[in-house]
Design a protein around this motif. Structure first.
Motif, PDB file in Angstrom:
ATOM      1  N   PRO A  68      15.664  -1.449  52.843  1.00  0.00           N
ATOM      2  CA  PRO A  68      16.143  -1.490  51.479  1.00  0.00           C
ATOM      3  C   PRO A  68      16.024  -2.795  50.881  1.00  0.00           C
ATOM      4  N   MET A  69      15.559  -2.952  49.530  1.00  0.00           N
ATOM      5  CA  MET A  69      15.575  -4.236  48.836  1.00  0.00           C
ATOM      6  C   MET A  69      17.025  -5.043  49.118  1.00  0.00           C
ATOM      7  N   GLU A  70      17.938  -4.541  48.891  1.00  0.00           N
ATOM      8  CA  GLU A  70      19.247  -5.104  48.984  1.00  0.00           C
ATOM      9  C   GLU A  70      19.195  -5.909  50.326  1.00  0.00           C
ATOM     10  N   VAL A  71      18.727  -5.428  51.366  1.00  0.00           N
ATOM     11  CA  VAL A  71      18.807  -6.247  52.703  1.00  0.00           C
ATOM     12  C   VAL A  71      17.997  -7.395  52.678  1.00  0.00           C
ATOM     13  N   GLU A  73      26.190  -7.442  56.353  1.00  0.00           N
ATOM     14  CA  GLU A  73      27.011  -7.174  55.334  1.00  0.00           C
ATOM     15  C   GLU A  73      26.540  -6.018  54.726  1.00  0.00           C
ATOM     16  N   PHE A  74      25.392  -5.560  54.333  1.00  0.00           N
ATOM     17  CA  PHE A  74      24.831  -4.618  53.492  1.00  0.00           C
ATOM     18  C   PHE A  74      25.161  -3.352  54.643  1.00  0.00           C
ATOM     19  N   THR A  75      24.972  -3.334  55.825  1.00  0.00           N
ATOM     20  CA  THR A  75      25.330  -2.110  56.578  1.00  0.00           C
ATOM     21  C   THR A  75      26.761  -1.959  56.437  1.00  0.00           C
ATOM     22  N   ARG A  76      27.589  -2.829  56.456  1.00  0.00           N
ATOM     23  CA  ARG A  76      28.894  -2.813  56.445  1.00  0.00           C
ATOM     24  C   ARG A  76      29.344  -2.371  55.151  1.00  0.00           C
ATOM     25  N   ASP A  77      28.935  -2.635  53.896  1.00  0.00           N
ATOM     26  CA  ASP A  77      29.021  -2.164  52.590  1.00  0.00           C
ATOM     27  C   ASP A  77      28.706  -0.773  52.511  1.00  0.00           C
ATOM     28  N   VAL A  78      27.595  -0.282  53.125  1.00  0.00           N
ATOM     29  CA  VAL A  78      27.182   1.030  52.932  1.00  0.00           C
ATOM     30  C   VAL A  78      27.933   1.908  53.882  1.00  0.00           C
ATOM     31  N   LEU A  79      28.430   1.309  55.091  1.00  0.00           N
ATOM     32  CA  LEU A  79      29.348   2.383  55.631  1.00  0.00           C
ATOM     33  C   LEU A  79      30.619   2.555  55.005  1.00  0.00           C
ATOM     34  N   ASN A  80      31.169   1.583  54.685  1.00  0.00           N
ATOM     35  CA  ASN A  80      32.492   1.467  53.770  1.00  0.00           C
ATOM     36  C   ASN A  80      32.354   2.463  52.333  1.00  0.00           C
ATOM     37  N   SER A  81      31.223   2.478  51.791  1.00  0.00           N
ATOM     38  CA  SER A  81      30.959   3.376  50.615  1.00  0.00           C
ATOM     39  C   SER A  81      31.035   4.748  51.189  1.00  0.00           C
TER      40      SER A  81
END
Length: 196
Positions: free
Chosen positions: A104-107, A119-127
């Motif tokens: 993903p571009m965010e990464v 951090e991206f993985t954590r945010d996606v999981l929390n979402s």
């Protein structure tokens, strides 16, 4: 003459390796000859890219050491390492074409900003957890509404509700039977989803 210089012959500014080590193209051809299932092949391709990255980092380190202590006698080892770097980068590009990895571009933006991609993985999981809770709440609300409606309908139309429940039970049993039939192989074994 240095022993590392014996392994290489120059021509038109390029250094051609003449060592016993397999070239990147040889390792690619050898890996291609041992093909398995698509999942195994994908893992193997990814491992080859990771190994190529590690090898490239090692070559870059050697190149850094050669350049930092450069003198006239280190010209051939420098050219050798530059040539190895070009060959390994070419090999890495070829191996990378076999891998179907989407980042993903965010990464990439997080990495560019010097942040940890975890951090991206954590945010996606929390979402996902938050969305799951909302969906679960909606599902529970609909189950409550269904139960409340069935109670009201049962008081007003007891025979129709009983017929509805029989139809529902029959369709649930049919759906369960179809699901079990789809998970069985022709020899009677049950399909098991592979872990990826």
């Amino acid at each position: 003459m240095d022993s590392s210089q014996n392994n290489f012959v120059g021509g038109n500014g390029l250094i051609n390796p003449k060592s016993n080590d397999a070239s990147p193209a040889d390792s690619t051809a050898a890996a291609a000859s041992t093909a398995g299932s698509p999942a195994e092949e994908s893992k193997q391709n990814l491992n080859q890219v990771i190994n190529s990255i590690d090898k490239t980092l090692g070559i870059l380190h050697q190149l850094y050491l050669t350049v930092s202590s450069y003198n006239v006698s280190s010209q051939l080892p420098l050219l050798q390492r530059l040539n190895n770097l070009v060959l390994e980068l070419d090999n890495m590009a070829k191996l990378g074409e076999k891998c179907n990895i989407q980042v993903p571009m965010e990464v990439l933006n997080l990495i560019d900003d010097g942040k940890n991609p975890d951090e991206f993985t954590r945010d996606v999981l929390n979402s996902c957890i938050a969305k799951n809770q909302v969906t679960k709440g909606k599902t529970d609300a609909f189950k409550g509404l269904r139960g409340h409606l069935l109670e009201g309908l049962e008081q007003a139309f007891p025979e129709e509700v009983e017929a509805y429940r029989e139809i529902r039970a029959a369709s649930a049993a049919e759906a369960k039977r179809l699901a079990q039939a789809q998970s069985l192989l022709s020899n009677g074994d049950v399909k098991v989803k592979p872990e990826i």
